[in-house]
Design a protein around this motif. Structure first.
Motif, PDB file in Angstrom:
ATOM      1  N   ILE A  35      67.262 -13.480  53.366  1.00 55.06           N
ATOM      2  CA  ILE A  35      66.455 -13.674  52.089  1.00 55.06           C
ATOM      3  C   ILE A  35      67.473 -12.520  51.029  1.00 55.06           C
ATOM      4  CG2 ILE A  35      64.577 -12.999  51.078  1.00 55.06           C
ATOM      5  CD1 ILE A  35      62.899 -14.519  53.318  1.00 55.06           C
ATOM      6  N   SER A  36      67.392 -11.562  52.376  1.00 55.04           N
ATOM      7  CA  SER A  36      68.288 -10.405  51.417  1.00 55.04           C
ATOM      8  C   SER A  36      69.417 -11.057  50.791  1.00 55.04           C
ATOM      9  CB  SER A  36      68.797  -9.998  52.689  1.00 55.04           C
ATOM     10  OG  SER A  36      69.300  -8.493  52.194  1.00 55.04           O
ATOM     11  N   ASP A  37      70.650 -11.528  51.306  1.00 54.61           N
ATOM     12  CA  ASP A  37      71.789 -12.739  50.470  1.00 54.61           C
ATOM     13  C   ASP A  37      71.656 -13.377  50.018  1.00 54.61           C
ATOM     14  OD1 ASP A  37      73.412 -10.885  52.845  1.00 54.61           O
ATOM     15  OD2 ASP A  37      73.649 -12.728  54.310  1.00 54.61           O
ATOM     16  N   PHE A  38      70.438 -14.193  49.892  1.00 53.04           N
ATOM     17  CA  PHE A  38      70.068 -15.249  48.491  1.00 53.04           C
ATOM     18  C   PHE A  38      69.749 -13.616  47.744  1.00 53.04           C
ATOM     19  CE2 PHE A  38      66.993 -17.163  46.108  1.00 53.04           C
ATOM     20  CZ  PHE A  38      68.362 -18.948  46.284  1.00 53.04           C
ATOM     21  N   VAL A  39      68.945 -13.185  47.437  1.00 56.64           N
ATOM     22  CA  VAL A  39      68.730 -12.193  46.409  1.00 56.64           C
ATOM     23  C   VAL A  39      69.595 -11.702  46.553  1.00 56.64           C
ATOM     24  CG1 VAL A  39      67.023 -10.379  45.677  1.00 56.64           C
ATOM     25  CG2 VAL A  39      66.160 -12.105  47.678  1.00 56.64           C
ATOM     26  N   ALA A  40      70.430 -10.769  46.814  1.00 59.52           N
ATOM     27  CA  ALA A  40      71.389  -9.971  45.919  1.00 59.52           C
ATOM     28  C   ALA A  40      72.178 -11.255  45.394  1.00 59.52           C
ATOM     29  CB  ALA A  40      72.011  -9.310  47.632  1.00 59.52           C
ATOM     30  N   ALA A  41      72.940 -12.798  46.072  1.00 59.19           N
ATOM     31  CA  ALA A  41      73.781 -13.285  45.500  1.00 59.19           C
ATOM     32  C   ALA A  41      72.902 -13.426  44.089  1.00 59.19           C
ATOM     33  CB  ALA A  41      74.014 -14.172  46.156  1.00 59.19           C
ATOM     34  N   ALA A  42      71.934 -14.082  43.941  1.00 59.33           N
ATOM     35  CA  ALA A  42      70.755 -14.630  43.246  1.00 59.33           C
ATOM     36  C   ALA A  42      71.229 -13.388  41.802  1.00 59.33           C
ATOM     37  CB  ALA A  42      69.807 -14.807  42.943  1.00 59.33           C
TER      38      ALA A  42
END
Length: 96
Positions: A35-42
């Motif tokens: 979730i952290s990677d997804f949110v950071a990339a988004a």
């Protein structure tokens, strides 16, 4: 642009609705990311898109034609512009 995990030194906190969190979790799972990677990339994608959009001037076809016409067929300077140009010229020559 991928975010290198070794460069992560800052932290943000966000409160979101449970249905938003569920959608984010599902999207992260689909991409095989945390979730952290997804949110950071988004967030990075959204930030870059926002910055880019503020640096681009969008004109209608009619406006594009008007700009091109003004560049190719420059109008004579107005009296106010002529006075401003002359005042600028005098100011610059006095500084030398």
């Amino acid at each position: 642009m991928a975010i290198a995990s070794s460069n992560r030194t800052s932290r943000i906190g966000v409160r979101i609705a449970s249905e938003v969190l569920a959608a984010v979790k599902r999207a992260a799972e689909i991409q095989g990311r945390s979730i952290s990677d997804f949110v950071a990339a988004a967030a990075q994608d959204a930030a870059e898109r926002t910055i880019t959009e503020t640096q681009i001037i969008r004109l209608s076809l009619e406006d594009q034609q008007r700009v091109a016409d003004l560049l190719l067929n420059r109008p004579a300077p107005s009296p106010a512009l002529t006075r401003a140009f002359e005042a600028h010229r005098q100011l610059i020559s006095e500084e030398k």
